[in-house]
Write an enzyme that holds these catalytic residues in place. Structure first.
Site, mmCIF file in Angstrom:
data_model
loop_
_atom_site.group_PDB
_atom_site.id
_atom_site.type_symbol
_atom_site.label_atom_id
_atom_site.label_comp_id
_atom_site.label_asym_id
_atom_site.label_seq_id
_atom_site.Cartn_x
_atom_site.Cartn_y
_atom_site.Cartn_z
ATOM 1 N N TYR A 144 0.848 -1.182 0.000
ATOM 2 C CA TYR A 144 0.000 0.000 0.000
ATOM 3 C C TYR A 144 0.887 1.237 0.000
ATOM 4 O O TYR A 144 1.927 1.261 0.679
ATOM 5 C CB TYR A 144 -0.916 0.009 1.227
ATOM 6 N N ASP B 32 -2.986 5.640 -2.727
ATOM 7 C CA ASP B 32 -3.966 6.619 -2.264
ATOM 8 C C ASP B 32 -3.969 7.802 -3.240
ATOM 9 O O ASP B 32 -2.984 8.521 -3.351
ATOM 10 C CB ASP B 32 -3.559 7.060 -0.856
ATOM 11 N N ASN C 260 -8.651 -0.076 7.339
ATOM 12 C CA ASN C 260 -7.449 0.714 7.573
ATOM 13 C C ASN C 260 -7.026 0.552 9.026
ATOM 14 O O ASN C 260 -7.630 1.125 9.926
ATOM 15 C CB ASN C 260 -7.727 2.181 7.253
ATOM 16 N N GLU D 108 -13.691 4.569 5.688
ATOM 17 C CA GLU D 108 -12.669 5.125 6.566
ATOM 18 C C GLU D 108 -13.194 5.366 7.970
ATOM 19 O O GLU D 108 -14.355 5.733 8.176
ATOM 20 C CB GLU D 108 -12.138 6.437 5.979
ATOM 21 N N ASP E 265 -6.096 10.315 -3.020
ATOM 22 C CA ASP E 265 -6.792 11.432 -2.361
ATOM 23 C C ASP E 265 -8.169 11.660 -2.998
ATOM 24 O O ASP E 265 -8.930 10.721 -3.178
ATOM 25 C CB ASP E 265 -5.936 12.691 -2.378
#
Length: 318
Positions: A48, A89, A213, A191, A91
Site C-alpha cells: 500500500y 492513495d 485501515n 474510513e 486522495d
C-alpha cells in the site's frame, strides 16, 4: 535485478485473484522502494502507498498539498521495485471529474495495480482527524464514475473511499457505499470505522471487497487478521506503520549519538550491511557485471577492518 520482472498487468490480475480468494489480503504501507522490496521478501500479499506517507516524506502534512505528479512519480518508483501489486492513495482524485480521469490513467502508466478516490472536500484532511467534510453524493458518484470510465486496463482496481462516517451515521455510510458501487467502484474503503460491527455493516451493504485501515493512533482499534476476516473484510492496510517504526528508530539513534557521542548502543537494532546488500540484490547485479560486486560482504554488525582503514581501503563499499 533492476526492476520487477512482473508486468503491471500481471500484478493487477494477481490483485483481483487475491481479492476473490476468500482470504484476507495484507498490504503493509511502503515509505520508499526499498521498504516495498522488504514487504515482498516477508511474504505479504501486496503493498500500500499512503498519501499521508508521501506527504510526510516531503515534510508536509496530509492536507491535500501533494500533486498528482508527485504521487504518480513516487508511487511508480515504489511499484517498479516489487513483484507485488501496489495500491495507491489518490486522495480526492486531484480535482474535478476530468482530473480524476487523468489521475487514473497516470497511475496506470506508473504501474500501479489500483487506487482509491475519496469523497472528502478538496483539499482533504487525514481520515482519522476531526473537522473533515465530505462532498455531496452527486459529486462523489461523478468522481468514481470518471475513474471507472477512464481506466484502460479493466483489471486496474478502482476503490471508492468514503469518509462519511466521520460526519454522519453508519446508515449514511452504507447508503453511500452502495451508490459508489453502482457508479463503478470495484471495492469500498470505509474510513474510520469504530468497531467490528461497523465493518460488518458495510460488508452487508455491498457485494464488493471492503478494506480496513489499521492505522495506529486513529479512530479504529487495531483488529487482528482473524477478527477482520470474520466480519468479511477482504483487504487490510497498515499505511504508516513502517514509516513510524523507521522514524522512531531514527530518533532513538540520533538521541544516542547526541547523548553518548556514538551510535554503538543502536547497532543491535540496525539492519546489517549484509542484509541491506541482500535486499538490493548486489549478487544479481554481479551476475550481470562482475565489476559491480567484486568484494566480500562483511558478516555481522561491525564494519570490516578494511572499512576502518580509510576511504581508499575498499572503495566499492558505500
Amino acid at each position: 535485478m533492476l526492476y520487477s520482472s512482473v508486468t503491471p498487468e500481471q500484478k493487477r490480475r494477481t490483485l483481483r485473484e487475491g481479492l476473490s480468494s476468500g482470504r484476507l489480503q495484507q498490504f503493509p504501507g511502503a515509505f520508499n522502494p526499498l521498504s516495498a522490496r522488504l514487504i515482498g521478501d516477508k511474504g505479504f500479499d501486496g503493498v500500500y502507498i499512503s498519501g499521508a506517507v508521501i506527504a510526510a516524506d516531503l515534510g508536509l502534512p496530509d492536507i491535500g498539498l501533494t500533486t498528482l505528479t508527485e504521487v504518480a512519480h513516487r508511487a511508480g518508483q515504489i511499484a517498479r521495485m516489487t513483484d507485488l501489486p501496489c495500491i495507491v492513495d489518490a486522495d480526492t482524485g486531484f480535482g474535478e471529474p476530468m482530473n480524476v480521469a487523468r489521475s487514473v490513467q497516470e497511475l496506470e502508466n506508473a504501474g500501479l495495480a489500483g487506487c482509491h478516490v475519496e469523497d472528502q472536500f478538496n483539499p482533504k484532511r487525514c481520515g482519522h482527524l476531526d473537522g473533515k467534510n465530505v462532498v455531496d453524493l452527486d459529486t462523489a458518484v461523478k468522481r468514481i464514475r470518471a475513474a471507472a470510465d477512464a481506466r484502460r486496463d479493466p483489471n486496474f482496481l478502482i476503490m471508492a473511499r468514503t469518509d462519511i462516517r466521520g460526519t454522519d451515521s453508519l446508515q449514511a455510510a452504507q447508503e453511500r457505499s452502495r451508490a459508489l458501487v453502482d457508479a463503478g467502484a470495484d471495492a469500498i474503503f470505509p474510513e474510520a470505522m469504530r468497531s467490528l460491527t461497523e465493518f460488518q455493516a458495510i460488508r452487508d451493504a455491498v457485494d464488493v471487497p471492503i478494506l480496513a485501515n489499521m492505522t495506529e493512533f486513529g479512530k479504529s482499534d487495531l483488529f487482528t487478521v482473524d477478527q477482520l476476516q470474520d466480519v468479511g473484510v477482504s483487504i487490510v492496510i497498515y499505511p504508516v506503520t513502517l514509516l513510524r517504526s523507521a522514524m522512531g528508530a531514527a530518533e532513538r539513534t540520533l538521541d544516542s549519538i547526541r547523548l553518548n557521542g556514538t551510535q554503538e548502543s543502536a547497532l543491535g537494532e540496525m539492519q546489517t550491511r549484509s542484509r541491506l546488500y541482500e535486499l538490493v540484490d548486489y549478487e544479481g547485479y554481479n551476475r550481470f557485471d562482475s565489476s559491480v560486486f567484486n568484494f566480500e560482504v562483511p558478516d555481522g554488525k561491525r564494519a570490516a577492518p578494511s572499512e576502518a582503514a580509510g576511504p581508499d581501503a575498499q572503495k566499492e563499499q558505500p
